[in-house]
Design a protein around this motif. Structure first.
Motif, mmCIF file in Angstrom:
data_model
loop_
_atom_site.group_PDB
_atom_site.id
_atom_site.type_symbol
_atom_site.label_atom_id
_atom_site.label_comp_id
_atom_site.label_asym_id
_atom_site.label_seq_id
_atom_site.Cartn_x
_atom_site.Cartn_y
_atom_site.Cartn_z
ATOM 1 N N PRO A 234 6.638 -6.523 10.649
ATOM 2 C CA PRO A 234 5.624 -7.250 11.414
ATOM 3 C C PRO A 234 5.965 -7.304 12.894
ATOM 4 O O PRO A 234 7.130 -7.461 13.285
ATOM 5 N N GLN A 264 -3.001 0.707 11.756
ATOM 6 C CA GLN A 264 -2.327 -0.094 10.743
ATOM 7 C C GLN A 264 -2.297 0.598 9.380
ATOM 8 O O GLN A 264 -1.304 0.516 8.657
ATOM 9 N N GLY A 268 1.148 1.763 7.529
ATOM 10 C CA GLY A 268 1.445 1.314 6.175
ATOM 11 C C GLY A 268 1.267 2.393 5.125
ATOM 12 O O GLY A 268 1.532 2.156 3.949
ATOM 13 N N HIS A 273 0.572 -4.823 3.700
ATOM 14 C CA HIS A 273 0.506 -5.852 4.730
ATOM 15 C C HIS A 273 0.471 -7.250 4.131
ATOM 16 O O HIS A 273 -0.054 -7.467 3.033
#
Length: 369
Positions: A234, A264, A268, A273
């Motif tokens: 994060p 994002q 990932g 997330h």
């Protein structure tokens, strides 16, 4: 990996082979009876009506979870292995209790009362899931108190994986009267420490573990999420989901945007997330498979939920019934505090002090639509 070799070398199989299937999910309990380091590993079966859950005290792992589909046919909705040898020799988190700290801690380092603690760095230079030999590789003491309840306990010593304080942990798996699996976590420490326990079950509500979960429909009641960098850490930002492909407040297919040209999603490799839950909603998430008709509702008192879309499954791991689990053949919905919370003091605290009780509960409830 070293701990896998160590366990394999220490493995002593007890009992005799049996072709008799002793659980609804087709598991043979003899395939889990083992002694490692003078500690007994077994398979425990909980059942309540049409629901059955099998758990091994190796890592406190949920091995199978049987619930009826819309036609009343029982389906196993979690990934795993059908023998203890595979759990010992194949590195993975299928169904495991994760601790002392679920998810990631930046560079494996945090400060508590001006003392800097260094943890193992086992994932892109960060500490993931308490390090390579976390609670998921521990042998828990197990007591099955009723047909519907299993109590697991573990003592983690001061300095275990670099974490401070002796920690006594209890995890209770229990089946509810309305087709739910409740997981209650409790812990105490003798010196200030951090803690973030969760369960790492991989769900596929179709019951067909050769099938991707991209067509399953998901709701997550969250106002925000914590963006990550290319190492899955994060950034410290809490970003609104509104107007983004991270908005699951209204149910839609997981695969709708899973390959989007989005920073994002790229970081990932899909969804991996933490979501900031809306505590005003009576549930955190809901998953629905339109073919089986099975709905799973996740309720929790935790502030966060890690949605992981099975991006690292690659067809190389052979699971139950000889199935090589393909990419995105399951997903995880891990209730938790946010990743790297010890390094973000404005986020919900993960500190546990002597004299305090750590307690959190999550329920995975199943129904038919």
């Amino acid at each position: 990996m070293k701990h896998i070799i160590y366990f394999a070398a220490a493995l002593i199989m007890v009992g005799c082979a049996s072709n008799q299937k002793t659980t609804l999910s087709g598991l043979d309990k003899n395939d889990f009876d083992t002694i490692v380091n003078n500690q007994k590993i077994s398979l425990f079966t909980l059942h309540n009506g049409d629901m059955e859950v099998c758990v091994t005290n190796y890592g406190g792992r949920i091995v199978s979870l049987m619930v009826p589909d819309k036609d009343g046919r029982p389906r196993d909705v979690v990934l795993g292995h059908d023998n203890i040898r595979d759990y010992l020799e194949i590195d993975g988190n299928f169904g495991a209790i994760i601790g002392r700290y679920g998810n990631r801690i930046n560079r494996g380092r945090f400060t508590l009362d001006s003392i800097v603690y260094q943890l193992p760095q086992n994932n892109y230079g960060h500490c993931l899931h308490g390090g390579p030999i976390g609670f998921h590789h521990s042998i828990w003491s197990a007591t099955q108190t009723t047909d519907t309840t299993l109590v697991l306990t573990l003592h983690s010593t001061d300095g275990d994986a670099g974490f401070p304080g002796n920690l006594n942990v209890e995890v209770v798996y229990s089946l509810t009267s309305d087709c739910g699996l409740k997981i209650a976590y409790t812990a105490y420490t003798n010196k200030p420490t951090i803690i973030n326990l969760t369960n790492h079950s991989y769900f596929n509500l179709s019951g067909d573990h050769t099938k991707e979960i991209t067509d399953e429909l998901l709701t997550i009641k969250a106002s925000g999420f914590t963006p990550i960098d290319s190492t899955f850490m994060p950034t410290g930002e809490i970003r609104s989901v509104k107007g983004t492909i991270f908005d699951f407040n209204h149910m839609h297919a997981i695969g709708e945007n899973i390959n989007a040209d989005d920073e994002q999603i790229i970081n990932g490799m899909g969804y991996d997330h933490n979501f900031v839950l809306d505590k005003s909603c009576p549930f955190a998430a809901q998953l629905y498979d339109t073919v089986s008709g099975i709905v799973m509702t996740v309720s929790t008192d935790q502030p966060g939920l890690q949605f992981y879309s099975g991006n690292f499954l690659d067809g190389q791991v052979c699971g139950k019934n000889g199935i090589a689990y393909p990419k995105r053949s399951a997903l995880c919905l891990e209730t938790q505090h946010y990743p790297d919370s010890p390094n973000h003091l404005d986020w919900p605290s993960v500190r546990l002090n002597p004299g305090e009780k750590y307690h959190t509960e999550t329920v995975y409830s199943f129904s038919i639509r």
